[in-house]
Design an enzyme around this catalytic site. Structure first.
Site, PDB file in Angstrom:
ATOM      1  N   CYS A 153      -4.499  18.577  63.467  1.00 32.65           N
ATOM      2  CA  CYS A 153      -4.632  20.115  62.659  1.00 32.65           C
ATOM      3  C   CYS A 153      -4.387  21.043  63.103  1.00 32.65           C
ATOM      4  O   CYS A 153      -3.265  21.208  63.046  1.00 32.65           O
ATOM      5  CB  CYS A 153      -5.469  20.237  61.125  1.00 32.65           C
ATOM      6  SG  CYS A 153      -6.101  19.121  60.762  1.00 32.65           S
ATOM      7  N   VAL A 157      -0.976  24.239  62.552  1.00 29.15           N
ATOM      8  CA  VAL A 157      -1.609  24.999  61.368  1.00 29.15           C
ATOM      9  C   VAL A 157      -0.990  26.279  62.282  1.00 29.15           C
ATOM     10  O   VAL A 157       0.160  26.887  61.450  1.00 29.15           O
ATOM     11  CB  VAL A 157      -2.658  25.494  61.153  1.00 29.15           C
ATOM     12  CG1 VAL A 157      -2.735  26.566  60.804  1.00 29.15           C
ATOM     13  CG2 VAL A 157      -3.034  24.198  59.979  1.00 29.15           C
TER      14      VAL A 157
END
Length: 523
Positions: A153, A157
């Site tokens: 993640c 991101v």
């Protein structure tokens, strides 16, 4: 204390001892501020009601106990299936610890996967330096021939560019320029583990074939490619190879982790064992065709096979059960010109005989099933063949097209008439359904044991026993070595299903002089 060197107790009996029970009671009374038992029961009973189910199914922004894992987990499994490949995750160390322990607990094997340990400063300034240092260290320490990079993640991101980062690392000499470094962007916050596998396989295909298609000709090798997808039953890899060998078909299993995840205990540690070779993936475009064994999970792979390799990627079903295995073998026969041998015909006959032996016990039994799209589709087909009734099918990582296709399978059989399909739903949704539309059994991974516990908590008559099929299986040993595909796999699944039914029957007819009129030896 009851725990002594002469009498060592494991945790269950240990914490039942008086001193521990007194300690836990004092802690509960003085620190937890618990609700009254009557209130707890009131809330529990309410969560089993249709009123609560309506509220439960209305939630949008919260997932409770997901029936899926995240993308990079699938990418790691795909990478493990290639010879001398080190899976490398560009992200935080904690994420990679999760992937490793998940596979450790399922396969009961050490799983090599490295991380470049991104931290807060990487989130601000980007992870390029982590990538350079990590690739250099991984190559120096573990000496792989391929490093396969995926993301978590954090990297996704902030928008880290794997292609650029890997290219810069090679230009600056952190790893050799000619080291194969397939990669896939695998954000954990969308998709699931099946998408991660698909993305990483496309990364391997792109790395080894995209710029090397000159001179490639479909069918020139006379071989067939089999692409398994996210497959965690090691026996399935072996049964696929055996069926191809029985037919005299030369086939490449593109990603085969069955050896590295099942190494022997003979005093020798094997970091890299078996797997699809670089030569096999480089030659893959010359195959007659590439059969995608999990078609609902391999959308990127299908597009690459059709557009770059120029192969048809002939449509098949996940080869679980009788008819799907028939169709798979007939497709292989049509593509290769090889006849289906008598050995497989005999194996098929034995499966049919087993189905006849067991159908009286499975007929009319209701099963809730959950898992990945191709798995639940294949299992639903097989249950219908057995005369069993899928009553609830939950697939969190399925889509509307999948649900429509599954409905057509159910509509083709009278045993599928009453089945509910739920896509995008989690195991807390399934918990509500088990109370309001009680099946006889639920089929799924180890997390289903909490569903069984909760149904039993309401009363023995509400209990829905769990049959463990799928991934992960943490609380039983060696099930990952079994087979679910082909005629052999169907035999094993059938054996598991019917014996679960008979085990439940024994449990219900064991009380002497009360229920044991049918506690006999004829089953």
């Amino acid at each position: 204390m009851s725990q002594t060197a002469d009498n060592v107790k494991p945790c269950y009996p240990l914490f039942q001892q008086p001193e521990y029970q007194e300690l836990l009671a004092r802690k509960k009374a003085s620190m937890e501020d618990p609700a009254a038992d009557a209130k707890v029961k009131e809330i529990f009973d309410w969560t089993t009601s249709e009123e609560y189910q309506e509220i439960n199914f209305a939630r949008k922004a919260l997932t409770i106990d997901p029936a899926k894992a995240c993308q990079p987990l699938g990418a790691v499994l795909c990478a493990l299936g290639f010879e001398k490949t080190l899976p490398y995750v560009h992200g935080s160390q904690g994420c990679v610890a999760y992937f490793r322990t998940y596979f450790n607990r399922h396969f009961k094997e050490p799983v090599m996967t490295v991380s470049d340990s991104m931290t807060e400063d990487s989130a601000v300034f980007g992870g390029q330096q982590n990538m350079k240092d990590g690739l250099e260290n991984a190559n120096a320490l573990y000496k792989p021939e391929i490093i396969a990079v995926s993301t978590t993640c954090m990297a996704e991101v902030i928008g880290d560019d794997l292609n650029a980062f890997i290219g810069n690392a090679k230009k600056e000499g952190h790893i050799p320029v000619d080291m194969p470094t397939p990669f896939a962007h695998t954000p954990s916050f969308v998709g699931s583990h099946t998408n991660g596998w698909d993305g990483m396989f496309e990364g391997f295909a792109r790395t080894f074939t995209l710029n090397d298609m000159e001179g490639k000709e479909v069918g020139s090798s006379g071989k067939l490619n089999l692409v398994p997808g996210f497959e965690t039953y090691l026996g399935n890899y072996r049964v696929l190879k055996r069926m191809m060998a029985d037919m005299g078909v030369e086939a490449s299993l593109l990603s085969d982790p069955s050896e590295v995840l099942d190494t022997p205990a003979d005093g020798k540690y094997r970091m890299y064992e078996g797997g699809t070779t670089q030569a096999e993936i480089k030659e893959a475009p010359n195959a007659i065709d590439s059969l995608l064994l999990q078609p609902w999970a391999l959308t990127k792979t299908k597009k690459f096979v059709q557009t770059t390799w120029k192969q048809p990627a002939t449509a098949i079903d996940y080869p679980m059960g009788l008819a799907a295995t028939d169709r798979f073998l007939m497709t292989v026969s049509e593509l290769t010109g090889k006849e289906i041998p008598e050995s497989l015909a005999l194996e098929r006959g034995r499966l049919v005989d087993m189905m006849q032996d067991s159908h009286t016990w499975l007929h009319g039994k209701k099963f809730a099933i959950y898992g990945d799209p191709d798995f639940v589709m294949g299992l639903a087909r097989f249950l219908l063949e057995l005369g069993a009734e899928p009553s609830i099918i939950l697939c969190q990582n399925g889509n509307k097209r999948f649900a429509k296709a599954l409905q057509s399978v159910l509509d083709a059989s009278p045993f599928g008439a009453q089945c509910e399909i739920h896509i995008g739903k989690d195991l807390w949704h399934l918990r509500s359904l088990l109370f309001t539309n009680k099946p006889d059994f639920v089929i799924g991974n180890s997390y289903g044991k909490f569903l069984q516990r909760d149904t039993l908590a309401k009363g023995k008559e509400f209990e829905v026993p769990l049959i463990r099929l799928g991934f992960p299986i943490f609380d039983r040993h060696h099930l990952h070595r079994q087979t679910t595909l082909g005629y052999e796999g169907a035999m094993q699944v059938l054996t598991t299903l019917v014996n679960s039914v008979l085990e439940k029957l024994d449990a219900e007819t064991m009380e002497i002089g009360v229920t044991d009129y049918n506690f006999d030896l004829v089953r």
